[in-house]
Design a protein around this motif. Structure first.
Motif, PDB file in Angstrom:
ATOM      1  N   PHE A   1      39.467  82.178  67.495  1.00  0.00           N
ATOM      2  CA  PHE A   1      39.515  81.498  68.791  1.00  0.00           C
ATOM      3  C   PHE A   1      38.415  81.900  69.767  1.00  0.00           C
ATOM      4  O   PHE A   1      38.414  81.422  70.901  1.00  0.00           O
ATOM      5  CB  PHE A   1      40.878  81.753  69.446  1.00  0.00           C
TER       6      PHE A   1
ATOM      7  N   ARG B   1      38.706  81.403  76.403  1.00  0.00           N
ATOM      8  CA  ARG B   1      39.512  80.975  75.251  1.00  0.00           C
ATOM      9  C   ARG B   1      40.710  81.904  75.020  1.00  0.00           C
ATOM     10  O   ARG B   1      41.745  81.478  74.522  1.00  0.00           O
ATOM     11  CB  ARG B   1      38.650  80.926  73.985  1.00  0.00           C
TER      12      ARG B   1
ATOM     13  N   VAL C   1      48.753  78.231  65.624  1.00  0.00           N
ATOM     14  CA  VAL C   1      48.037  79.490  65.838  1.00  0.00           C
ATOM     15  C   VAL C   1      48.272  80.423  64.662  1.00  0.00           C
ATOM     16  O   VAL C   1      47.332  81.034  64.128  1.00  0.00           O
ATOM     17  CB  VAL C   1      48.493  80.149  67.162  1.00  0.00           C
TER      18      VAL C   1
END
Length: 334
Positions: free
Chosen positions: A92, A135, A215
């Motif tokens: 990420f 992020r 995720v």
């Protein structure tokens, strides 16, 4: 060619053992001094070390999911939180993006971000709106080494800001059991658990994260096959049924920590918020640890946490804590 490769960065400093032999008292490790949890230790010892485990670790993920009231696809497993943090950065934090950290982040996450060529922004207060290209937002609950903790309302505000900006909130809960922090799981939040601290089994390196399925899928995709040894997997599967140990030991840890904080106050300003660890302002955060080490006492220099002039100590129990106080007195008297 070298511009395409990740930079070579030194290892992050940590408390605990090093390559140099040490046989004194170690106050630099924030682990339950009344461990290890015998139930979890037995699980590690009795694990099947002779055969490959299920590569998906379905039983482990199901046990943790049932305990936390989530689905198994919301559970990511790891050997140590450091591995999960490095995978988070790879997944990420593209080059040029930002990691926003409330106070100094855990060193492994900062290092992982810099390996990705991401920018690390440390703030004393979280802004109302996130910076462009943020992020990941990192918050220790409680923070290490200060022990500071956001309220439930403050956490919700940060989670909402992350959701609005398309960022992820990383809540590091390594020391949450010591302060009884409870977390509501949300799509924009990654709850990172390191139960080895509270259960006195840091050597087994158990860790896992609760996050949205998409995720977790990215985190799992970055893990090698059979990334969890049998003993660590067995520990995590048994974890929901091994909480009685905490009920017996953590109240004593809190009493010890309060007593230590009170005793340290005569040496300088102490910051303590209920965790087993606390910071002490000593004026020279490099010299004092060296002199204590010569007396057989190891503490954590907080310079890497942007707290020069401070050390971090974690209670090791009444009689051992008394030896720390005596050593500090000897150092001060010179």
């Amino acid at each position: 060619m070298s511009d395409l490769l990740p930079p070579l960065l030194p290892r992050s400093p940590h408390g605990g053992p090093s390559s140099t032999a040490f046989s004194g008292l170690d106050f630099s490790v924030n682990s339950n001094p009344y461990g290890p949890n015998p139930v979890l230790l037995e699980a590690v010892r009795n694990a099947d070390h002779a055969h490959y485990p299920d590569p998906a670790y379905l039983d482990v993920r199901q046990a943790l999911a049932d305990w936390h009231g989530v689905s198994p696809d919301m559970v990511a497993l790891s050997v140590g939180a450091s591995d999960l943090l490095h995978r988070l950065a790879r997944a990420f934090l593209p080059a040029g993006s930002k990691l926003l950290s409330l106070h100094a982040p855990f060193g492994e996450l900062e290092r992982a971000a810099r390996l990705q060529r991401a920018e690390v922004v440390v703030v004393g207060e979280l802004p109302a709106a996130l910076l462009t290209q943020t992020r990941l937002v990192y918050v220790g609950q409680p923070h290490n080494p200060t022990g500071r903790c956001l309220s439930e309302g403050e956490r919700q505000t940060v989670a909402d800001a992350c959701a609005a900006a398309g960022a992820l909130l990383v809540l590091d809960l390594a020391y949450a059991p010591f302060t009884e922090v409870s977390i509501n799981y949300q799509p924009s939040t990654i709850a990172l658990h390191s139960p080895g601290k509270a259960h006195g089994l840091v050597g087994a390196r158990p860790a896992y994260a609760i996050a949205a399925p998409e995720v977790v899928a990215r985190l799992e995709n970055l893990a090698p096959a059979w990334h969890l040894p049998a003993g660590t997997a067995a520990l995590l599967q048994k974890l929901p049924h091994a909480q009685e140990f905490l009920a017996h030991t953590l109240p004593q840890v809190r009493r010890d920590a309060l007593a230590l904080a009170a005793a340290l106050a005569r040496f300088g300003a102490v910051e303590h918020h209920g965790t087993p660890y606390m910071t002490l302002e000593v004026g020279d955060g490099a010299r004092v640890p060296r002199e204590l080490l010569a007396l057989g006492i190891k503490v954590r220099d907080c310079t890497s946490y942007s707290l020069p002039g401070h050390i971090r100590v974690s209670t090791q129990g009444g009689t051992r804590d008394a030896r720390l106080i005596a050593a500090l007195q000897e150092v001060r008297d010179g």
